[in-house]
Motif scaffolding. Structure first.
Motif, PDB file in Angstrom:
ATOM      1  N   UNK A 126       0.767  -1.263  -0.036  1.00 56.70           N
ATOM      2  CA  UNK A 126      -0.129  -0.080  -0.010  1.00 56.70           C
ATOM      3  C   UNK A 126       0.942   1.285   0.065  1.00 56.70           C
ATOM      4  N   UNK A 127       1.953   1.296   0.716  1.00 53.12           N
ATOM      5  CA  UNK A 127       2.957   2.532   0.741  1.00 53.12           C
ATOM      6  C   UNK A 127       3.367   2.853  -1.154  1.00 53.12           C
ATOM      7  N   UNK A 128       3.607   1.677  -1.774  1.00 51.29           N
ATOM      8  CA  UNK A 128       4.061   1.848  -2.936  1.00 51.29           C
ATOM      9  C   UNK A 128       2.756   2.370  -3.960  1.00 51.29           C
ATOM     10  N   UNK A 129       1.544   1.730  -3.692  1.00 56.94           N
ATOM     11  CA  UNK A 129       0.566   2.103  -4.328  1.00 56.94           C
ATOM     12  C   UNK A 129       0.164   3.512  -3.942  1.00 56.94           C
ATOM     13  N   UNK A 130       0.284   4.139  -2.689  1.00 57.52           N
ATOM     14  CA  UNK A 130       0.264   5.549  -2.178  1.00 57.52           C
ATOM     15  C   UNK A 130       1.117   6.338  -3.144  1.00 57.52           C
ATOM     16  N   UNK A 131       2.373   5.850  -3.145  1.00 56.75           N
ATOM     17  CA  UNK A 131       3.457   6.695  -3.886  1.00 56.75           C
ATOM     18  C   UNK A 131       2.945   6.822  -5.307  1.00 56.75           C
ATOM     19  N   UNK A 132       2.423   5.804  -5.926  1.00 55.85           N
ATOM     20  CA  UNK A 132       1.835   5.938  -7.198  1.00 55.85           C
ATOM     21  C   UNK A 132       0.859   6.894  -7.589  1.00 55.85           C
ATOM     22  N   UNK A 133      -0.011   7.041  -6.634  1.00 55.05           N
ATOM     23  CA  UNK A 133      -1.269   7.773  -6.774  1.00 55.05           C
ATOM     24  C   UNK A 133      -0.760   9.254  -6.566  1.00 55.05           C
ATOM     25  N   UNK A 134       0.402   9.394  -5.824  1.00 55.53           N
ATOM     26  CA  UNK A 134       0.737  10.831  -5.743  1.00 55.53           C
ATOM     27  C   UNK A 134       1.472  11.359  -6.754  1.00 55.53           C
ATOM     28  N   UNK A 135       2.377  10.376  -7.488  1.00 49.00           N
ATOM     29  CA  UNK A 135       3.039  10.754  -8.723  1.00 49.00           C
ATOM     30  C   UNK A 135       2.242  10.947  -9.876  1.00 49.00           C
ATOM     31  N   UNK A 136       1.167  10.172  -9.808  1.00 52.92           N
ATOM     32  CA  UNK A 136       0.158  10.276 -11.103  1.00 52.92           C
ATOM     33  C   UNK A 136      -0.564  11.815 -11.179  1.00 52.92           C
ATOM     34  N   UNK A 137      -0.382  12.370  -9.827  1.00 51.71           N
ATOM     35  CA  UNK A 137      -0.844  13.727  -9.927  1.00 51.71           C
ATOM     36  C   UNK A 137      -0.138  14.924 -10.467  1.00 51.71           C
ATOM     37  N   UNK A 138       1.217  14.561 -10.876  1.00 51.38           N
ATOM     38  CA  UNK A 138       2.117  15.498 -11.410  1.00 51.38           C
ATOM     39  C   UNK A 138       1.758  15.900 -12.856  1.00 51.38           C
ATOM     40  N   UNK A 139       1.818  16.910 -13.326  1.00 50.15           N
ATOM     41  CA  UNK A 139       1.500  17.286 -14.620  1.00 50.15           C
ATOM     42  C   UNK A 139       2.292  16.521 -15.598  1.00 50.15           C
ATOM     43  N   UNK A 140       1.497  16.072 -16.508  1.00 44.47           N
ATOM     44  CA  UNK A 140       2.193  14.975 -17.457  1.00 44.47           C
ATOM     45  C   UNK A 140       2.186  13.728 -17.195  1.00 44.47           C
TER      46      UNK A 140
END
Lengths: 199, 199
Positions: free
Chosen positions: A7-21
Motif C-alpha cells: 500500500x505504501x508503493x500504491x500510495x506513492x504511485x497515486x501521488x506521482x500520478x498527480x504530477x502534470x504530464x
C-alpha cells in the motif's frame, strides 16, 4: 500488489500520478524505476523534495520562487539597472533567464486578468508592480506577456496604469529563429510582415 | 534562478528530469506545480518517497516489489493453488493483478535472456523458478512473457528446463478486445486466424 505490504508503493504511485504530464501508467513506470535506482535516485529525490518543501517560497518583491523571502535576483544590486521585465509565471521568468540576455529584474504576475475566472488586478501583483516602478527608480518596463487574448488584455491594463511614469516596451513579434514559414500561423506571418526591417 | 537560493530547486528539477517520461521541461513544470501545491502534494510526496526508499524491497521468493522480504502474494496461502505465472517485469505482474483474473502466484524474471546483453539464466531467477516448481507443489507454469524475440527465446528456454515436471501453458494470442482489424499487424491477424475457434 496485495494488502498493506504494497500500500505504501500504491500510495506513492497515486501521488506521482498527480504530477502534470503523468498518469497512472507513467507513475507506475516512474515508481518502479525509482525503486530500482534507490541509492542513485529515490533517496536523493526524497531528500530534495523534503528540502524544497521546507524552504521554497515566493519572493515578496517579485513573485519569483526561491528559498529566501527576497530572491537572488531582487537582492543582486548588479541587476538594479532600471529595467523590469513583467512575466505571467515563474516558468516564463526561468525561460527568460535561460536565454541569459536580460540583465534587469523581473515581476511575476502569477497569471493574467480574466473576467471569466474573476481574476482582477489585486490578484496579480499589479499594485505591487506600480509600487516598485515608483520606489526602485525604474526607467523601462518590458511587458513579456504571452500573445494570448488574456495576456494582451493584461498588458494593456498595465500600460494604462504606468504610461506616464515609465517607458513601456514589449517583446518583438515575428518569425522564430529556425522557424519555417510553411508551419507558421497567419497571425505570426502578418505580424512579421508588418514589422519588417530594412536589410 | 540565481546563486544558492535557487540551487535546491535546480537540484530537484535535475533529479525529476531523470524519471522515465520526464525531461528538463516537464521536470520544471512538475516542480513548479509541486511548489504551488505544497501541502497537498509536495510534502506528502516527499514523505511517501522517504517511506518507500526505506522499506521497498524485492520479494526473495518471486521478485515482486513490496515492503517485506516475502511479498503479500507469496505469503497468501489462498494463492498456493499450484499455478505460477512467469512474467518478465514487476510492471507485467501489476498488469496481471489489475486484470484480477489470475489466482495463483507469480515469478518475476527481471528481464529476458539476451545473448547481445550477455544476460544468462542465472541473471534471471530461472534457477529459483526451477526450485520453486519442485518445492511448492506446482502443477502448471503459465509463461506470460512478451511476444518479442527475446521473450519467446526465454519462454522456450524455461520450457526446456521444466517440460517433464509440470504442465506448461502460454497466454493466447489473437485480436485484443476492442481491437480493430484494420489497425492490427499481420502477425497478430495470422495468429488469430490460426487459433480460430468454433462459435
Amino acid at each position: 500488489m496485495n494488502d498493506d505490504s504494497i500500500s505504501e508503493i500504491e500510495h506513492l504511485i497515486a501521488l506521482m500520478a498527480k504530477l502534470p504530464g503523468m498518469g497512472p501508467r507513467s507513475a507506475r513506470r516512474a515508481v518502479l524505476h525509482l525503486i530500482r535506482k534507490r541509492a542513485l535516485l529515490l533517496t536523493p529525490l526524497a531528500e530534495s523534495l523534503g528540502q524544497v518543501a521546507a524552504s521554497a517560497r515566493e519572493c515578496l518583491n517579485c513573485g519569483n520562487v526561491g528559498t529566501r523571502d527576497i530572491c537572488g535576483i531582487c537582492t543582486d544590486e548588479r541587476r538594479a539597472n532600471g529595467e523590469i521585465c513583467v512575466v505571467e509565471t515563474v516558468s516564463d521568468l526561468w525561460a527568460m533567464e535561460r536565454a541569459a540576455s536580460f540583465k534587469g529584474r523581473y515581476h511575476v504576475l502569477g497569471g493574467t486578468l480574466s473576467a471569466l475566472d474573476a481574476i482582477g488586478p489585486e490578484d496579480l501583483r499589479i499594485p505591487r508592480l506600480v509600487d516598485r516602478v515608483a520606489s526602485e527608480g525604474v526607467r523601462e518596463v518590458i511587458l513579456a506577456l504571452n500573445a494570448t487574448i488574456d495576456g494582451q488584455t493584461t498588458a494593456h491594463y498595465i500600460a494604462d496604469q504606468l504610461e506616464d511614469q515609465v517607458q513601456l516596451t514589449t517583446l518583438a513579434q515575428g518569425v522564430p529563429i529556425g522557424g519555417e514559414l510553411d508551419y507558421l500561423d497567419d497571425g505570426t506571418i502578418i505580424a512579421a510582415l508588418k514589422a519588417r526591417k530594412q536589410l
